[in-house]
Design a protein around this motif. Sequence first.
Motif, short mmCIF file in Angstrom:
data_model
loop_
_atom_site.label_atom_id
_atom_site.label_comp_id
_atom_site.label_asym_id
_atom_site.label_seq_id
_atom_site.Cartn_x
_atom_site.Cartn_y
_atom_site.Cartn_z
N MET A 1 -16.42 121.92 28.42
CA MET A 1 -16.31 122.10 26.99
C MET A 1 -17.63 121.70 26.33
N LYS A 2 -18.05 122.49 25.40
CA LYS A 2 -19.25 122.16 24.65
C LYS A 2 -18.85 121.32 23.44
N ARG A 3 -19.47 120.16 23.30
CA ARG A 3 -19.20 119.28 22.16
C ARG A 3 -20.38 119.35 21.21
N LEU A 4 -20.08 119.50 19.94
CA LEU A 4 -21.13 119.58 18.94
C LEU A 4 -21.34 118.21 18.33
N ARG A 5 -22.59 117.89 18.07
CA ARG A 5 -22.97 116.55 17.64
C ARG A 5 -22.53 116.24 16.22
N ASN A 6 -22.38 117.22 15.40
CA ASN A 6 -22.01 116.96 14.02
C ASN A 6 -21.22 118.13 13.46
N HIS A 7 -21.01 118.11 12.19
CA HIS A 7 -20.19 119.14 11.53
C HIS A 7 -20.95 120.43 11.25
N LEU A 8 -22.22 120.51 11.61
CA LEU A 8 -23.02 121.68 11.30
C LEU A 8 -22.87 122.74 12.38
N VAL A 9 -21.79 123.47 12.29
CA VAL A 9 -21.49 124.50 13.27
C VAL A 9 -21.86 125.85 12.66
N GLY A 10 -22.65 126.62 13.39
CA GLY A 10 -23.04 127.95 12.94
C GLY A 10 -22.34 129.01 13.76
N VAL A 11 -21.93 130.08 13.10
CA VAL A 11 -21.31 131.23 13.76
C VAL A 11 -22.08 132.46 13.32
N ALA A 103 -21.75 134.27 18.50
CA ALA A 103 -22.44 133.06 18.97
C ALA A 103 -21.99 131.88 18.10
N ILE A 104 -21.63 130.79 18.76
CA ILE A 104 -21.18 129.58 18.06
C ILE A 104 -21.98 128.41 18.60
N GLY A 105 -22.55 127.63 17.68
CA GLY A 105 -23.31 126.47 18.12
C GLY A 105 -23.78 125.63 16.96
N GLU A 106 -24.47 124.58 17.31
CA GLU A 106 -24.99 123.64 16.32
C GLU A 106 -26.22 124.23 15.64
N VAL A 107 -26.26 124.12 14.33
CA VAL A 107 -27.40 124.61 13.56
C VAL A 107 -28.13 123.43 12.93
N PRO A 108 -29.41 123.59 12.63
CA PRO A 108 -30.15 122.49 12.02
C PRO A 108 -29.68 122.23 10.59
N HIS A 109 -29.79 120.99 10.17
CA HIS A 109 -29.46 120.58 8.81
C HIS A 109 -30.72 120.70 7.96
N GLY A 110 -30.55 121.13 6.73
CA GLY A 110 -31.69 121.32 5.84
C GLY A 110 -32.47 120.06 5.55
N ASP A 111 -31.84 118.90 5.68
CA ASP A 111 -32.51 117.62 5.40
C ASP A 111 -33.22 117.03 6.62
N GLU A 112 -33.09 117.66 7.77
CA GLU A 112 -33.74 117.15 8.97
C GLU A 112 -35.23 117.47 8.94
#
Length: 116
Positions: A1-11, A103-112
């Motif tokens: 299972m792929k676990r995402l680090r935070n709530h920033l999920v991109g589809v 495609a589903i995965g973690e996306v960068p946050h604008g404040d990073e």
Amino acid sequence: MKRLRNHLVGVDQGDVVLFSDFEHDGDMWTGDGPRVTRAHVQFSEAFRAFPSVRVSISMWDMSNAANARADVQAEDVTLEGFAIVFRTWGDTKVARVRVSWQAIGEVPHGDEWELY
């Protein structure tokens, strides 16, 4: 299972017409034996980590004079895109194919941001 680090999920998702070989007597329609075609897909924006990519045939038009044989996969997945790979073999005659992808995965946050 792929676990995402935070709530920033991109589809990201789309449809790609891979080929329409019956229009010009292309290899998928007139050929025999192993055949392959590839199409590159560029994501609308880059993911932060490698996404999970799913592909499926959303339309196919095949001759009824032979067995229907098809294999479709996502290969060479990067942060920016991937390749859709369609294979057939034997005496299968494929007139045209359209593939849906997601495609589903973690996306960068604008404040990073990175200092170095």
